[in-house]
Scaffold this motif. Structure first.
Motif, PDB file in Angstrom:
ATOM      1  N   ASP A 229     -16.884 -11.763  94.790  1.00 40.42           N
ATOM      2  CA  ASP A 229     -17.328 -12.643  93.714  1.00 40.42           C
ATOM      3  C   ASP A 229     -16.075 -13.101  92.973  1.00 40.42           C
ATOM      4  O   ASP A 229     -15.744 -12.609  91.898  1.00 40.42           O
ATOM      5  CB  ASP A 229     -18.301 -11.929  92.783  1.00 40.42           C
ATOM      6  N   PHE A 230     -15.341 -13.992  93.627  1.00 43.04           N
ATOM      7  CA  PHE A 230     -14.093 -14.568  93.115  1.00 43.04           C
ATOM      8  C   PHE A 230     -13.070 -13.485  92.778  1.00 43.04           C
ATOM      9  O   PHE A 230     -12.283 -13.626  91.849  1.00 43.04           O
ATOM     10  CB  PHE A 230     -14.367 -15.454  91.897  1.00 43.04           C
ATOM     11  N   GLU A 231     -13.094 -12.404  93.556  1.00 42.21           N
ATOM     12  CA  GLU A 231     -12.140 -11.301  93.384  1.00 42.21           C
ATOM     13  C   GLU A 231     -11.070 -11.457  94.461  1.00 42.21           C
ATOM     14  O   GLU A 231     -11.372 -11.364  95.655  1.00 42.21           O
ATOM     15  CB  GLU A 231     -12.874  -9.963  93.496  1.00 42.21           C
ATOM     16  N   PRO A 232      -9.810 -11.651  94.092  1.00 42.66           N
ATOM     17  CA  PRO A 232      -8.807 -12.046  95.072  1.00 42.66           C
ATOM     18  C   PRO A 232      -8.249 -10.926  95.951  1.00 42.66           C
ATOM     19  O   PRO A 232      -7.829 -11.188  97.082  1.00 42.66           O
ATOM     20  CB  PRO A 232      -7.697 -12.643  94.205  1.00 42.66           C
TER      21      PRO A 232
ATOM     22  N   LEU B 104     -21.528 -18.536  99.609  1.00 43.47           N
ATOM     23  CA  LEU B 104     -22.762 -18.906  98.941  1.00 43.47           C
ATOM     24  C   LEU B 104     -22.422 -19.260  97.502  1.00 43.47           C
ATOM     25  O   LEU B 104     -22.015 -18.395  96.708  1.00 43.47           O
ATOM     26  CB  LEU B 104     -23.765 -17.736  98.964  1.00 43.47           C
ATOM     27  N   GLY B 105     -22.537 -20.531  97.167  1.00 47.11           N
ATOM     28  CA  GLY B 105     -22.301 -20.953  95.803  1.00 47.11           C
ATOM     29  C   GLY B 105     -23.555 -20.787  94.962  1.00 47.11           C
ATOM     30  O   GLY B 105     -24.675 -20.736  95.486  1.00 47.11           O
ATOM     31  N   LEU B 106     -23.380 -20.693  93.665  1.00 43.55           N
ATOM     32  CA  LEU B 106     -24.496 -20.553  92.724  1.00 43.55           C
ATOM     33  C   LEU B 106     -24.396 -21.659  91.685  1.00 43.55           C
ATOM     34  O   LEU B 106     -23.335 -21.855  91.093  1.00 43.55           O
ATOM     35  CB  LEU B 106     -24.452 -19.180  92.041  1.00 43.55           C
ATOM     36  N   HIS B 107     -25.495 -22.377  91.462  1.00 43.49           N
ATOM     37  CA  HIS B 107     -25.464 -23.438  90.448  1.00 43.49           C
ATOM     38  C   HIS B 107     -26.887 -23.754  90.002  1.00 43.49           C
ATOM     39  O   HIS B 107     -27.859 -23.209  90.532  1.00 43.49           O
ATOM     40  CB  HIS B 107     -24.771 -24.690  90.973  1.00 43.49           C
ATOM     41  N   TRP B 108     -26.989 -24.655  89.018  1.00 39.56           N
ATOM     42  CA  TRP B 108     -28.292 -24.983  88.435  1.00 39.56           C
ATOM     43  C   TRP B 108     -29.033 -26.063  89.210  1.00 39.56           C
ATOM     44  O   TRP B 108     -30.176 -26.364  88.905  1.00 39.56           O
ATOM     45  CB  TRP B 108     -28.088 -25.403  86.980  1.00 39.56           C
TER      46      TRP B 108
ATOM     47  N   ILE C 274     -19.672 -14.884  97.263  1.00 40.51           N
ATOM     48  CA  ILE C 274     -20.891 -15.171  96.499  1.00 40.51           C
ATOM     49  C   ILE C 274     -20.476 -15.396  95.057  1.00 40.51           C
ATOM     50  O   ILE C 274     -19.944 -14.493  94.413  1.00 40.51           O
ATOM     51  CB  ILE C 274     -21.913 -14.013  96.566  1.00 40.51           C
ATOM     52  N   GLY C 275     -20.703 -16.583  94.536  1.00 39.89           N
ATOM     53  CA  GLY C 275     -20.323 -16.825  93.153  1.00 39.89           C
ATOM     54  C   GLY C 275     -20.407 -18.291  92.769  1.00 39.89           C
ATOM     55  O   GLY C 275     -20.542 -19.181  93.621  1.00 39.89           O
ATOM     56  N   HIS C 276     -20.313 -18.527  91.500  1.00 36.41           N
ATOM     57  CA  HIS C 276     -20.418 -19.886  90.971  1.00 36.41           C
ATOM     58  C   HIS C 276     -19.265 -20.765  91.437  1.00 36.41           C
ATOM     59  O   HIS C 276     -19.451 -21.955  91.727  1.00 36.41           O
ATOM     60  CB  HIS C 276     -20.446 -19.819  89.446  1.00 36.41           C
TER      61      HIS C 276
END
Length: 343
Positions: free
Chosen positions: A100-103, A152-156, A119-121
């Motif tokens: 989750d955007f952890e490098p 997998l992106g997350l958005h509205w 997985i993350g925005h």
């Protein structure tokens, strides 16, 4: 399946949605090890759900008075330590690395050739996503900061074929409130925020920050950030004033809470979130906050529109475990939006 799950801990949003994933992984007895980076370890709180998690220094962003401080960001990040942490992390023992955007986990998996999933925005930014404040550095950051084989992106909204609705705790429900306004502006100067709120008579506020101690000044209750305490205040708040991070705004959308949001200046993700919130009619975005602006907004609060979100965390885990007929990310995401009647 044995999973290593990397979580960027600079803000609480990554941790918040990872808590939901961790809860379901635990319920299903799936073997998951968590690694957090991006914040000093002693500043992490309420971490029991992650068990005996791993910690690395990682990379982070430094803000000052609501703006990215580029010099301090460069100064505070130890690139040599980051490279050492990547090279020394044993990822070959895992079947899958999720980031989750952890490098650290992302780059360790990439260099070792281990199967990885983001997985993350941040992974929702593509050709059709509303973008503001973009520049070459910001675009490169999204692409290279924490890469993965699949994402997998997350958005509205389903702006791109890899995008799902937000991951939130779908058990959040509105409770009887007292008319207070919840204020969470962790990247602003907290004393200045309190003084601004004190100038608004006739309204009670609850201000949360990691930098505050519990107390009360005038019409403002001060609270040190607490996971459970914050969620309880959120459920009964009549409105929320916050920065333009993804997770809290998603919870407000789910609960139908009016949002006044101010993005961190110079942070493309937050400026883009503010733009999307405005376009979708989910909140009011401003570039600066003042007592007068807040007063006017509170007088004309929009009507509440509940936008109940699906249990995306459960859906992702079922997909990962091969329990659905949708193998490709595109088919999986399309089915989720279609079943929920969302667009």
């Amino acid at each position: 399946m044995k999973i290593l799950y990397g979580i960027q801990a600079t803000g609480n949003g990554h941790i918040s949605r990872s808590r939901v994933m961790a809860k379901y992984f635990k319920e299903r007895n799936i073997d998951v090890t968590y690694l957090l980076s991006g914040r000093e370890k002693d500043q992490l709180f309420d971490m029991e759900i992650f068990g005996d998690f791993l910690y690395r220094e990682g990379l982070t962003f430094i803000t000052r008075e609501g703006k990215i401080d580029n010099w301090q960001t460069v100064k505070r990040n130890n690139v040599f330590r980051f490279v050492y942490d990547v090279m020394s992390l044993d990822v070959k023992q895992y079947d899958l690395v999720i980031t989750d955007f952890e490098p650290v986990t992302a780059w360790a998996a990439k260099l070792a050739g281990v199967n990885s999933l983001a997985i993350g925005h941040q992974y929702a930014f593509g050709e059709h996503t509303p973008v503001a404040g973009s520049n070459m550095f910001a675009t490169s950051l999204l692409k290279y900061f924490a890469p993965a084989k699949r994402s997998l992106g997350l958005h509205w909204s389903r702006y791109n074929n890899n995008v799902l609705p937000p991951i939130i705790d779908v058990n959040l429900e509105r409770t009887m409130g007292t008319g207070t306004v919840l204020v969470y502006l962790p990247f602003e100067d907290q004393l200045s925020v309190t003084q601004m709120l004190n100038n608004i008579s006739g309204q009670q506020f609850v201000q949360y920050s990691q930098d505050l101690a519990d107390g009360e000044i005038g019409n403002v209750k001060l609270r040190k950030t607490s996971y459970l305490g914050f969620k309880e205040e959120l459920k009964r708040a009549k409105a929320v004033i916050c920065n333009s991070g993804f997770e809290l705004n998603s919870e407000c959308i789910h609960l139908g809470i009016p949002i006044l949001t101010k993005p961190i200046a110079g942070q493309m993700e937050q400026e883009s979130n503010a733009l999307a919130l405005s376009q979708l009619g989910y909140g009011k975005a401003v570039t600066s906050l003042s007592s007068c602006d807040i007063k006017d907004w509170l007088v004309n609060l929009p009507a509440q529109h509940f936008n109940t979100l699906p249990d995306v965390a459960q859906l992702i885990i079922s997909w990962l475990m091969g329990e659905t007929s949708y193998q490709s990310i595109e088919d999986f995401t399309a089915n989720v939006w279609r079943q929920q009647g969302l667009s």
